[in-house]
Enzyme design. Structure first.
Site, PDB file in Angstrom:
ATOM      1  N   SER A  72       0.821  -1.208   0.000  1.00 28.15           N
ATOM      2  CA  SER A  72       0.000   0.000   0.000  1.00 28.15           C
ATOM      3  C   SER A  72       0.856   1.259   0.000  1.00 28.15           C
ATOM      4  CB  SER A  72      -0.908  -0.012   1.242  1.00 28.15           C
ATOM      5  OG  SER A  72      -1.510   1.241   1.438  1.00 28.15           O
ATOM      6  N   TYR A  91      -2.700  -0.999  10.855  1.00 24.14           N
ATOM      7  CA  TYR A  91      -2.836  -1.552   9.500  1.00 24.14           C
ATOM      8  C   TYR A  91      -1.643  -1.139   8.640  1.00 24.14           C
ATOM      9  CZ  TYR A  91      -3.983  -1.591   4.570  1.00 24.14           C
ATOM     10  OH  TYR A  91      -3.901  -1.751   3.206  1.00 24.14           O
ATOM     11  N   LYS A 123       1.783  -3.380   6.790  1.00 21.74           N
ATOM     12  CA  LYS A 123       2.308  -3.352   5.419  1.00 21.74           C
ATOM     13  C   LYS A 123       3.810  -3.041   5.423  1.00 21.74           C
ATOM     14  CE  LYS A 123      -1.504  -4.298   3.245  1.00 21.74           C
ATOM     15  NZ  LYS A 123      -1.682  -5.628   2.623  1.00 21.74           N
TER      16      LYS A 123
END
Length: 342
Positions: free
Chosen positions: A125, A150, A154
């Site tokens: 991302s 979150y 990544k």
């Protein structure tokens, strides 16, 4: 053609990628625990491609079951790993849930392939960049402290992949850093299926337009942008799906420059929230009810990607524009109104 394992393959980006894989002649095996998707998507994929992918309802956090899956499918040559929890807000409230799921699933997959040759494409991302110092942001830009658990998953996942690839010559890993995927397949048979109130702009727009939600709130009109609203790089989900095929082909043709590579995947163009609203209205003829609200904590002011590396080395380029994205998202919203998913 090769057999490809797609984790999270009944999800939004996963299902579109499965369609593109099957259209390109690949055999597909889907693994999904249906935590954030519907089993009915399998039938929708079959309607589009004419071929039903093999499916396993399996939690990738169960190491023994992952090992068994890989042992029972020795002809799998590639893995596209989408399966992960992805709601930023929920990750702040439930960080351990996100760290457990997103790391265990990745590590179990890599462990199952220890000593085996595998092409691995990871769903990363642009959140790893935070608010970049320079725009458009390149793959060489520094990774900044994550704004959420979150985003941190990544960042750390990419570190895990890079370190694993550095000591295991059988791993061939490409991490694709997505910008903002929107839209739906032009058949209107698959698209984004958010659970509860959408956290992303476009599904909230379509749900508002069809009457599921109230007015749209534009969070902030005083940013240092041409119209004062936040800017993002929106990419059509079908273009994004095709980038995964391009990554696999690069691996299959032994064109990687090392065992671990990173590519930005976007359009290379930023669009503001107000521009997206205008594009929706112009492409669908539907007038939206929206209001300006205060800034939302944690929102990055503006970000869009330099995608020249993907265009040059993956031989891939986004082809669909903002109006295509809005038109297809609206067609999908209309479809699921008449064909609700369980």
């Amino acid at each position: 053609m090769s057999k490809i394992l797609v984790t999270g393959g009944t999800g939004y980006i996963g299902s579109h990628t499965v369609v593109e894989l099957q259209n390109a002649g690949y055999e597909v095996v889907i693994v999904d625990n249906l935590d954030n998707s519907s089993i009915e998507i399998l039938d929708q994929i079959t309607k589009i491609t004419g071929k039903k992918p093999q499916f396993y309802n399996l939690d990738l956090c169960d190491e023994a079951k992952v090992v068994e899956l890989i042992e029972n499918n020795p002809d799998i040559t590639g893995v596209i790993h989408f399966a992960a929890h992805k709601a930023v807000g929920e990750s702040v409230a439930k960080p351990l849930k996100y760290y457990r799921n997103n790391f265990f699933s990745l590590i179990n997959l890599l462990t199952a392939y220890t000593g085996k040759d595998v092409n691995f494409v990871f769903s990363s991302s642009c959140t790893v960049y935070g608010q970049p110092d320079k725009l458009p942001v390149t793959e060489e830009a520094p990774v900044k402290k994550a704004e959420s658990p979150y985003g941190n998953t990544k960042q750390i996942a990419e570190e895990i992949l890079a370190e694993a690839a550095s000591v295991n010559p059988n791993y061939h890993i490409i991490s694709l850093r997505y910008f903002n995927p929107v839209g739906a397949h032009d058949s209107a048979l698959i698209g984004e299926l958010p659970i509860g109130v959408p956290q992303n702009l476009v599904p909230f727009i379509t749900q508002s337009a069809i009457g599921k939600r109230g007015p749209i709130t534009v969070f902030g009109s005083d940013y240092n942008t041409p119209d004062g609203s936040c800017i993002r790089d929106y990419i059509h989900v079908v273009d994004l799906a095709k980038a995964h095929i391009a990554a696999l082909k690069r691996q299959e043709e032994n064109k990687m420059s090392g065992n671990f590579e990173i590519f930005n995947v976007g359009t290379g163009k930023g669009s503001s929230v107000l521009e997206v609203i205008k594009a929706f209205e112009e492409s669908t003829g539907v007038k939206l009810d929206y209001k300006i609200g205060p800034r939302r904590p944690g929102d990055v002011e503006q970000v869009w990607g330099d995608v020249s590396k993907a265009e040059t080395e993956l031989n891939w380029k986004a082809e669909l524009g903002l109006e295509d994205m809005m038109r297809s998202a609206w067609a999908w919203e209309q479809y699921i109104k008449d064909h609700p998913f369980s």
